[in-house]
Structures are given as C-alpha cells and as structure tokens.
Scaffold this motif. Structure first.
Motif, PDB file in Angstrom:
ATOM      1  N   GLY A  82      21.710 -16.219  56.070  1.00 12.39           N
ATOM      2  CA  GLY A  82      21.877 -15.420  54.859  1.00 12.39           C
ATOM      3  C   GLY A  82      22.679 -16.115  53.779  1.00 12.39           C
ATOM      4  N   GLN A  83      23.075 -17.360  54.025  1.00 14.41           N
ATOM      5  CA  GLN A  83      23.835 -18.140  53.044  1.00 14.41           C
ATOM      6  C   GLN A  83      22.861 -19.041  52.282  1.00 14.41           C
ATOM      7  OE1 GLN A  83      27.219 -17.548  52.675  1.00 14.41           O
ATOM      8  NE2 GLN A  83      26.754 -15.933  54.166  1.00 14.41           N
ATOM      9  N   ILE A  84      22.301 -18.510  51.202  1.00 14.58           N
ATOM     10  CA  ILE A  84      21.240 -19.203  50.470  1.00 14.58           C
ATOM     11  C   ILE A  84      21.847 -20.174  49.464  1.00 14.58           C
ATOM     12  CG2 ILE A  84      19.214 -18.920  49.005  1.00 14.58           C
ATOM     13  CD1 ILE A  84      18.887 -17.832  51.842  1.00 14.58           C
ATOM     14  N   ARG A  85      21.407 -21.430  49.535  1.00 10.04           N
ATOM     15  CA  ARG A  85      21.903 -22.473  48.637  1.00 10.04           C
ATOM     16  C   ARG A  85      20.808 -22.982  47.704  1.00 10.04           C
ATOM     17  NH1 ARG A  85      22.489 -26.353  51.616  1.00 10.04           N
ATOM     18  NH2 ARG A  85      22.276 -25.487  53.706  1.00 10.04           N
ATOM     19  N   ASP A  86      19.874 -22.111  47.390  1.00  3.94           N
ATOM     20  CA  ASP A  86      18.826 -22.413  46.415  1.00  3.94           C
ATOM     21  C   ASP A  86      18.894 -21.330  45.344  1.00  3.94           C
ATOM     22  OD1 ASP A  86      16.016 -21.960  45.251  1.00  3.94           O
ATOM     23  OD2 ASP A  86      15.781 -23.896  46.251  1.00  3.94           O
ATOM     24  N   LYS A  87      19.097 -21.742  44.105  1.00  3.43           N
ATOM     25  CA  LYS A  87      19.388 -20.773  43.040  1.00  3.43           C
ATOM     26  C   LYS A  87      18.256 -19.780  42.836  1.00  3.43           C
ATOM     27  CE  LYS A  87      21.278 -20.560  38.351  1.00  3.43           C
ATOM     28  NZ  LYS A  87      21.729 -21.370  37.185  1.00  3.43           N
ATOM     29  N   LEU A  88      17.008 -20.248  42.876  1.00  9.91           N
ATOM     30  CA  LEU A  88      15.887 -19.347  42.627  1.00  9.91           C
ATOM     31  C   LEU A  88      15.753 -18.320  43.749  1.00  9.91           C
ATOM     32  CD1 LEU A  88      13.721 -18.886  40.485  1.00  9.91           C
ATOM     33  CD2 LEU A  88      12.171 -20.299  41.851  1.00  9.91           C
ATOM     34  N   LEU A  89      15.896 -18.761  44.988  1.00 10.25           N
ATOM     35  CA  LEU A  89      15.836 -17.828  46.110  1.00 10.25           C
ATOM     36  C   LEU A  89      17.011 -16.855  46.076  1.00 10.25           C
ATOM     37  CD1 LEU A  89      14.721 -20.145  49.057  1.00 10.25           C
ATOM     38  CD2 LEU A  89      13.400 -18.295  48.010  1.00 10.25           C
ATOM     39  N   ARG A  90      18.155 -17.349  45.641  1.00 11.16           N
ATOM     40  CA  ARG A  90      19.331 -16.473  45.565  1.00 11.16           C
ATOM     41  C   ARG A  90      19.117 -15.381  44.518  1.00 11.16           C
ATOM     42  NH1 ARG A  90      22.919 -20.477  45.761  1.00 11.16           N
ATOM     43  NH2 ARG A  90      23.293 -20.546  43.515  1.00 11.16           N
ATOM     44  N   LEU A  91      18.491 -15.738  43.401  1.00  9.11           N
ATOM     45  CA  LEU A  91      18.195 -14.744  42.375  1.00  9.11           C
ATOM     46  C   LEU A  91      17.145 -13.748  42.862  1.00  9.11           C
ATOM     47  CD1 LEU A  91      18.171 -17.075  39.251  1.00  9.11           C
ATOM     48  CD2 LEU A  91      19.780 -15.209  39.686  1.00  9.11           C
ATOM     49  N   MET A  92      16.241 -14.214  43.700  1.00  6.58           N
ATOM     50  CA  MET A  92      15.229 -13.318  44.251  1.00  6.58           C
ATOM     51  C   MET A  92      15.867 -12.216  45.090  1.00  6.58           C
ATOM     52  SD  MET A  92      11.839 -14.482  46.347  1.00  6.58           S
ATOM     53  CE  MET A  92      10.468 -13.361  46.607  1.00  6.58           C
ATOM     54  N   CYS A  93      17.028 -12.516  45.664  1.00 10.15           N
ATOM     55  CA  CYS A  93      17.721 -11.555  46.532  1.00 10.15           C
ATOM     56  C   CYS A  93      18.673 -10.633  45.766  1.00 10.15           C
ATOM     57  CB  CYS A  93      18.523 -12.300  47.598  1.00 10.15           C
ATOM     58  SG  CYS A  93      17.529 -13.279  48.700  1.00 10.15           S
ATOM     59  N   ARG A  94      18.822 -10.858  44.483  1.00 15.61           N
ATOM     60  CA  ARG A  94      19.725 -10.006  43.700  1.00 15.61           C
ATOM     61  C   ARG A  94      19.063  -8.659  43.460  1.00 15.61           C
ATOM     62  NH1 ARG A  94      23.311 -13.198  40.400  1.00 15.61           N
ATOM     63  NH2 ARG A  94      23.624 -11.422  39.011  1.00 15.61           N
ATOM     64  N   GLU A  95      19.744  -7.601  43.828  1.00 21.13           N
ATOM     65  CA  GLU A  95      19.129  -6.278  43.716  1.00 21.13           C
ATOM     66  C   GLU A  95      18.987  -5.837  42.265  1.00 21.13           C
ATOM     67  OE1 GLU A  95      19.566  -1.731  45.471  1.00 21.13           O
ATOM     68  OE2 GLU A  95      21.013  -3.285  46.048  1.00 21.13           O
ATOM     69  N   HIS A  96      20.047  -5.998  41.476  1.00 23.09           N
ATOM     70  CA  HIS A  96      20.047  -5.482  40.106  1.00 23.09           C
ATOM     71  C   HIS A  96      19.888  -6.647  39.128  1.00 23.09           C
ATOM     72  CE1 HIS A  96      21.115  -1.603  41.714  1.00 23.09           C
ATOM     73  NE2 HIS A  96      22.174  -2.120  42.315  1.00 23.09           N
ATOM     74  N   LEU A  97      18.667  -6.904  38.703  1.00 25.20           N
ATOM     75  CA  LEU A  97      18.392  -8.048  37.839  1.00 25.20           C
ATOM     76  C   LEU A  97      18.712  -7.767  36.373  1.00 25.20           C
ATOM     77  CD1 LEU A  97      15.051  -9.337  39.418  1.00 25.20           C
ATOM     78  CD2 LEU A  97      17.383 -10.128  39.838  1.00 25.20           C
ATOM     79  N   ASP A  98      18.906  -6.502  36.015  1.00 25.83           N
ATOM     80  CA  ASP A  98      19.299  -6.193  34.637  1.00 25.83           C
ATOM     81  C   ASP A  98      20.648  -6.812  34.294  1.00 25.83           C
ATOM     82  OD1 ASP A  98      17.229  -4.639  33.404  1.00 25.83           O
ATOM     83  OD2 ASP A  98      17.680  -3.055  34.847  1.00 25.83           O
ATOM     84  N   GLY A  99      21.468  -7.050  35.310  1.00 27.97           N
ATOM     85  CA  GLY A  99      22.810  -7.574  35.073  1.00 27.97           C
ATOM     86  C   GLY A  99      22.896  -9.082  35.018  1.00 27.97           C
ATOM     87  N   LEU A 100      21.763  -9.789  35.062  1.00 27.31           N
ATOM     88  CA  LEU A 100      21.807 -11.248  35.016  1.00 27.31           C
ATOM     89  C   LEU A 100      22.284 -11.733  33.658  1.00 27.31           C
ATOM     90  CD1 LEU A 100      18.492 -12.319  36.808  1.00 27.31           C
ATOM     91  CD2 LEU A 100      20.749 -11.896  37.802  1.00 27.31           C
ATOM     92  N   ASN A 101      23.028 -12.836  33.671  1.00 27.55           N
ATOM     93  CA  ASN A 101      23.453 -13.413  32.401  1.00 27.55           C
ATOM     94  C   ASN A 101      22.330 -14.268  31.807  1.00 27.55           C
ATOM     95  OD1 ASN A 101      23.547 -16.030  33.599  1.00 27.55           O
ATOM     96  ND2 ASN A 101      25.630 -15.634  34.339  1.00 27.55           N
ATOM     97  N   GLU A 102      22.561 -14.783  30.617  1.00 29.68           N
ATOM     98  CA  GLU A 102      21.506 -15.525  29.913  1.00 29.68           C
ATOM     99  C   GLU A 102      21.081 -16.768  30.687  1.00 29.68           C
ATOM    100  OE1 GLU A 102      20.771 -17.854  25.659  1.00 29.68           O
ATOM    101  OE2 GLU A 102      22.366 -16.352  25.821  1.00 29.68           O
ATOM    102  N   GLN A 103      22.037 -17.476  31.271  1.00 31.94           N
ATOM    103  CA  GLN A 103      21.712 -18.689  32.017  1.00 31.94           C
ATOM    104  C   GLN A 103      20.822 -18.372  33.220  1.00 31.94           C
ATOM    105  OE1 GLN A 103      25.069 -20.661  33.846  1.00 31.94           O
ATOM    106  NE2 GLN A 103      24.037 -22.651  33.831  1.00 31.94           N
TER     107      GLN A 103
END
Length: 409
Positions: A82-103
């Motif tokens: 469960g320790q994901i070190r790939d940024k795209l996969l980590r974002l895929m696991c984020r439940e609330h994507l409305d809170g993502l920053n611009e980067q």
C-alpha cells in the motif's frame, strides 16, 4: 554426407521478444518518475504471456532486462504494502480529487493523454470527449485547469488505464468490461477496483513467465544488468571491428571497463536466477552490441548463446572480403555462428532485420490475415532460396512491447 533434398528441408524459426525498460526510479527517494513500466506490464507483458498460454505448442525466447524485472517486482511490492511510489498511481487512489492542487491536476492532464491517439483514444467516444474538453480549456491558458472538476479527473484517470489494458484483460475482466460500458461518472470505489486489477496483473507477470519456462514453452534470456555497451567498456577500438572508420573518443580506454563489464554480467546472472529460479543460457547484449572480446567474456560467464543484428554480421563479413562485397544474405544470414578463441563455445544468432521490422513497424498497417500470409510467404521464400547443407535458421528478434499499441484492437 548425403545432401538433403529441397523437399526434406525445414525452416527453423526463432522468435525472440525483448522486454526492456530503463530504470525510471529516482535513486534519492525511490519514486517512479515515469509510468511506462507498469503500463506496459498491464498491456504488453500480460498479453504476450496470455498468447503463449493459449497456444501451448507455440514456443519463443523472451528476454527480460534485469532492471525491468526488478521494477516489476518493486511495483508488486508497492501494491502489496500500500506504499505507492508512483505519482500517477498515487493520484488514482486519492478519494477526493476536487482538492488536488494545480501541480497535481497538471500531472494528470500531462500524463493521461500519452498514448497512440489513433488506436487508443479516438475509438472511445467518452475518452475522446475528455480530450476535447482539455483542449478547449487549454485555449484559455494552463491555469484554467483549476476549473476542471474532480469527476473529470476521475474519469480521465480511469479511461487512461482502461485503454492501456491488454486485449486479453479486456476480453476476460468483468471490471474492465463494466467500466468501459459505463463510460463516465466513475466512483472512487470503481477507481479502486481498477487499481486493484492493475496490481494483480503486475504481480502475475514474473510468475507467469517463470511457469512458461518451467514447462519448456519459453526460454528466458537476460541482458547485462544496467544495459551497458559491453564492447566499448572493454575497448573503444572495438567499434572499428565492424565500422573501420568509426570515430573514437579522445580517451584511450574506459576506466575499469573490464571489471565493470564482468560485474554487469555477474549481476545479471544473479538477478535472473533470483527472479526466475533458473540460470539464463542466453544473453541479448545491450543494443545488440558485440565484439570478439565481448564474446569471450560471455563464454567466461557461462552463456551458451547470444544474438545481435544482421548489420553487425554483414559489416564483419564485409571487412573480411576486403571490400569485394557480399553475396545475397540467403548464403550467410540464416545460420548460427560459433565464436572463435573463447574458452567455451558461444553460438551467435543474427536477426533478420527485414522480417523483424515488418512485425515491429509495417504489419500494424495491414489487415491481420494479409500480414500473416505475407509473413509465411517470406519464410517460404527464404527456405526456397536457401542453398546451405543445413536447415535455415531465421531469427526474428524485436521489441516485445512498444509495437503493439500501433496495432488495431
């Protein structure tokens, strides 16, 4: 000995698929900076294993670059822990994507349209719609991405991973079929279903190829560990064995070249044994680079065969003819050569560049049945024109991953 009649001859076909990716990990923090290893795992490495599993009489050589195999195992461990070190996969696991920053939003947008659009985007109306929306927003400046909703980002993450799924997975996975049918408004739970499937596919790659090798359907070969050009490590002047006028570096030699070359081979042997539970008998040298000194080193490491490109053989033979030219390739290409001067014999196979490149670059533009008929016809012509005493050996060696995204689904 009695010469075989033409009708008694058989053509021996060697299919060698080269699986390779560079190391995409940042050595300072272990983060994967690009996603290509896991994307090719869920598509190409999965599909290639599937086709072999579905056709038990088919045989092939599959070459795994050690650093690729180790990255696949690294990804499998990430999914397990469960320790994901790939940024795209980590974002895929984020439940609330409305809170993502611009980067983070820009990372999703910059990543999730990287594919062959003709084959992997345009056939899917929902995915094409996401692309059109992104292009429209770009017209108002990069900062406009902050107006894209979390639902848009969720749908984009799902679709990107759906189109990178192997055809074998699309045909067998209920999850993939259901999500592709739904098309939009994907929930976090559905994203996690897809995420879980990706983890299962990656974890299965090494065991599936190991099983194919154990039952004798596949021979697994290796490559020097970190993909060095061994001939140049050993001797810069080896470049002139096949290219007499090749420019050379100003330095006379590569510092510690022999020791480094030996270490790359020894580590490849150890890695292959650890990953697949058996020793590699053959090696595809990085970029197909060979020299006499390299062949000697391969023999010392216990390898029994190697392979390289047709041009390497042609240039080497050309040098021995003193510029008189070579006969038709049918007289010299379709046979293995035995190295001279090594402590143990090493057989060297030479790639048929024309046929290998037809699979890699040309047949994707053809109808499937026409491509298959042409390939068989080309092999029949090789057999018909072959004049040697022994059966011709045709070596088809090519990238086992990048060609397939250009083929129609």
């Amino acid at each position: 000995p009695h010469r075989k009649k033409h009708t008694e001859k058989k053509l021996k076909l060697v299919l060698c698929w080269h699986m390779h990716q560079p190391d995409y990990r940042d050595y300072l923090n272990g983060e994967f900076v690009l996603p290509w290893t896991y994307l090719h795992a869920m598509k190409d490495y999965t599909d290639m294993a599937y086709h072999l599993e579905q056709h038990p009489k088919a045989k092939a050589v599959v070459n795994f670059v050690p650093i690729l195999a180790e990255q696949l195992l690294d990804y499998a461990q990430q999914f397990e822990s469960g320790q994901i070190r790939d940024k795209l996969l980590r974002l895929m696991c984020r439940e609330h994507l409305d809170g993502l920053n611009e980067q983070e939003r820009l990372h999703i947008l910059d990543s999730c349209f990287k594919s062959n659009h003709t084959k992997m985007l345009q056939p899917y109306r929902a995915y094409q719609h996401l692309f059109d929306l992104q292009k429209m927003m770009e017209g108002h400046g990069r900062e406009s991405v902050t107006y894209l909703s979390g639902q848009y980002l969720s749908d984009l993450l799902v679709w990107y991973h759906l189109v990178w799924m192997g055809e074998s997975v699309r045909r067998s996975s209920e999850v993939v079929a259901r999500l592709m049918s739904k098309g939009s408004q994907f929930t976090f739970a559905e994203r996690m279903e897809l995420f879980q499937l990706i983890g299962e596919l990656i974890a299965g790659i090494i065991p599936r190829y190991r099983a194919l090798a154990q039952r004798g359907q596949v021979e697994l070969s290796t490559t020097p560990y970190n993909h060095p050009i061994l001939p140049l490590l050993l001797d810069f002047h080896s470049a002139r064995e096949s290219e007499p006028n090749a420019p050379l570096p100003q330095a006379g030699y590569y510092p510690g070249g022999l020791r480094r070359a030996q270490a790359h081979l020894a580590r490849a042997v150890e890695s292959h044994r650890a990953n697949f539970g058996m020793d590699a008998q053959g090696v595809w040298p990085s970029e197909g680079s060979l020299s006499r000194a390299t062949l000697k080193l391969l023999a010392e490491q216990g390898f029994k065969w190697t392979a390289t490109g047709q041009a390497v053989l042609a240039h080497s033979l050309q040098r021995e003819t003193n510029g008189k030219g070579l006969p038709d390739k049918s007289s010299y290409l379709y046979k293995p050569y035995l190295s001279e001067g090594a402590a143990k014999p090493v057989y060297c196979f030479f790639r048929d560049d024309h046929l290998s490149d037809r699979i890699g670059f040309e047949y994707a533009k053809w109808r499937g049945d026409d491509a298959a008929k042409d390939f068989i016809h080309q092999l029949e012509e090789i057999l018909r024109l072959h004049q040697g005493e022994q059966d011709p050996v045709v070596s088809i060696i090519l990238d086992g991953e990048n060609a397939w995204e250009y083929y129609p689904y």
